[in-house]
Design a protein around this motif. Structure first.
Motif, PDB file in Angstrom:
ATOM      1  N   ALA A  22      11.829  65.154  64.634  1.00  0.00           N
ATOM      2  CA  ALA A  22      12.349  64.892  63.286  1.00  0.00           C
ATOM      3  C   ALA A  22      11.935  63.502  62.795  1.00  0.00           C
ATOM      4  CB  ALA A  22      13.869  65.036  63.265  1.00  0.00           C
ATOM      5  N   THR A  23      11.907  62.519  63.685  1.00  0.00           N
ATOM      6  CA  THR A  23      11.494  61.165  63.306  1.00  0.00           C
ATOM      7  C   THR A  23      10.024  61.142  62.901  1.00  0.00           C
ATOM      8  OG1 THR A  23      13.204  60.163  64.676  1.00  0.00           O
ATOM      9  CG2 THR A  23      11.338  58.751  64.074  1.00  0.00           C
ATOM     10  N   GLN A  24       9.192  61.936  63.577  1.00  0.00           N
ATOM     11  CA  GLN A  24       7.781  62.029  63.171  1.00  0.00           C
ATOM     12  C   GLN A  24       7.670  62.577  61.741  1.00  0.00           C
ATOM     13  OE1 GLN A  24       5.753  64.408  66.099  1.00  0.00           O
ATOM     14  NE2 GLN A  24       5.970  62.867  67.708  1.00  0.00           N
ATOM     15  N   ILE A  25       8.499  63.555  61.401  1.00  0.00           N
ATOM     16  CA  ILE A  25       8.498  64.095  60.032  1.00  0.00           C
ATOM     17  C   ILE A  25       8.968  63.019  59.051  1.00  0.00           C
ATOM     18  CG2 ILE A  25       9.519  65.814  58.483  1.00  0.00           C
ATOM     19  CD1 ILE A  25       9.660  67.690  60.956  1.00  0.00           C
ATOM     20  N   LYS A  26      10.015  62.262  59.425  1.00  0.00           N
ATOM     21  CA  LYS A  26      10.491  61.173  58.562  1.00  0.00           C
ATOM     22  C   LYS A  26       9.379  60.143  58.339  1.00  0.00           C
ATOM     23  CE  LYS A  26      15.407  61.145  59.912  1.00  0.00           C
ATOM     24  NZ  LYS A  26      16.470  60.196  60.246  1.00  0.00           N
ATOM     25  N   ILE A  92      14.990  66.508  50.970  1.00  0.00           N
ATOM     26  CA  ILE A  92      14.414  67.606  51.756  1.00  0.00           C
ATOM     27  C   ILE A  92      14.934  67.436  53.176  1.00  0.00           C
ATOM     28  CG2 ILE A  92      12.275  68.615  52.670  1.00  0.00           C
ATOM     29  CD1 ILE A  92      10.915  67.750  50.043  1.00  0.00           C
ATOM     30  N   TYR A  93      15.309  68.549  53.792  1.00  0.00           N
ATOM     31  CA  TYR A  93      15.924  68.459  55.113  1.00  0.00           C
ATOM     32  C   TYR A  93      15.540  69.621  56.014  1.00  0.00           C
ATOM     33  CZ  TYR A  93      19.381  71.608  52.906  1.00  0.00           C
ATOM     34  OH  TYR A  93      20.001  72.638  52.245  1.00  0.00           O
ATOM     35  N   VAL A 135      15.125  64.608  56.095  1.00  0.00           N
ATOM     36  CA  VAL A 135      13.827  64.013  56.427  1.00  0.00           C
ATOM     37  C   VAL A 135      13.227  63.275  55.219  1.00  0.00           C
ATOM     38  CG1 VAL A 135      13.268  65.529  58.363  1.00  0.00           C
ATOM     39  CG2 VAL A 135      12.630  66.236  56.048  1.00  0.00           C
ATOM     40  N   GLY A 136      13.562  63.689  54.010  1.00  0.00           N
ATOM     41  CA  GLY A 136      13.136  63.005  52.782  1.00  0.00           C
ATOM     42  C   GLY A 136      14.378  62.766  51.953  1.00  0.00           C
TER      43      GLY A 136
END
Length: 188
Positions: A22-26, A92-93, A135-136
């Motif tokens: 999830a942190t990579q997506i963030k 966005i999540y 994430v966004g």
């Protein structure tokens, strides 16, 4: 007497491998879409939205004692993350499947914090609990939201894990830090 307050919230954190994903997506949202706000906290599912609480001089504050007591009477619960969703026009999540166990845990936690400590989130009383992992976030422009949503809406994502503790997070003035964890069924 210390009368300073800090900002806290209570959440479920996924295992580290899912947090890393999830942190990579963030990070991707930060570089591609100029949305960095979600990086100010570890990936999580909010159960009790941010609230102010008096800083205690002792480690076992009334807040932590209340959370420990609550967690002790709970069993670990299964959590499923499935795809992406959005709160247009800014958020966005990673979508969290609404299970009876998760909905009951959140409702019971909010009821206990309100009854024992007077912690009430007025906004939560006006809308249903929508479990999610952001994430966004709010610094996502409307234009970048549309572009990111076109990219992420069709994306596949699926994880299952067991949440075995509550996490209390505290804002240090810049970002959210883990303050303490409370194992379900007395674990932790």
């Amino acid at each position: 007497m210390n009368t300073e307050t800090s900002l806290f919230f209570v959440a479920l954190l996924p295992p580290l491998d899912i947090q890393d994903y999830a942190t990579q997506i963030k990070q991707y949202f930060a570089t591609q879409y100029h949305s960095r706000a979600a990086l100010k906290s570890p990936p999580h599912i909010t159960l009790q939205p941010p609230f102010r609480w008096l800083n205690a001089n002792t480690p076992a504050s009334a807040l932590e004692e209340c959370l420990q007591e609550f967690a002790r009477d709970r069993a670990s619960i299964p959590i499923t993350l499935n795809g992406f969703a959005a709160f247009p026009p800014r958020v966005i999540y990673i979508d969290v499947v609404r299970s009876a166990e998760l909905l009951a845990l959140q409702a019971d936690l909010m009821a206990q914090l309100a009854a024992k400590l007077g912690i009430v989130d007025r906004v939560s009383k006006t809308r249903p609990f929508a479990p999610h992992m952001t994430v966004g976030f709010k610094d996502l422009s409307r234009q970048n939201f549309r572009l990111a949503w076109q990219e992420f809406q069709p994306r596949q994502l699926y994880f299952e894990f067991t949440a075995s503790c509550l996490t209390l997070l505290r804002h240090d003035g810049k970002k959210w830090q883990i303050q303490s964890e409370f194992g379900f069924g007395g674990n932790g």
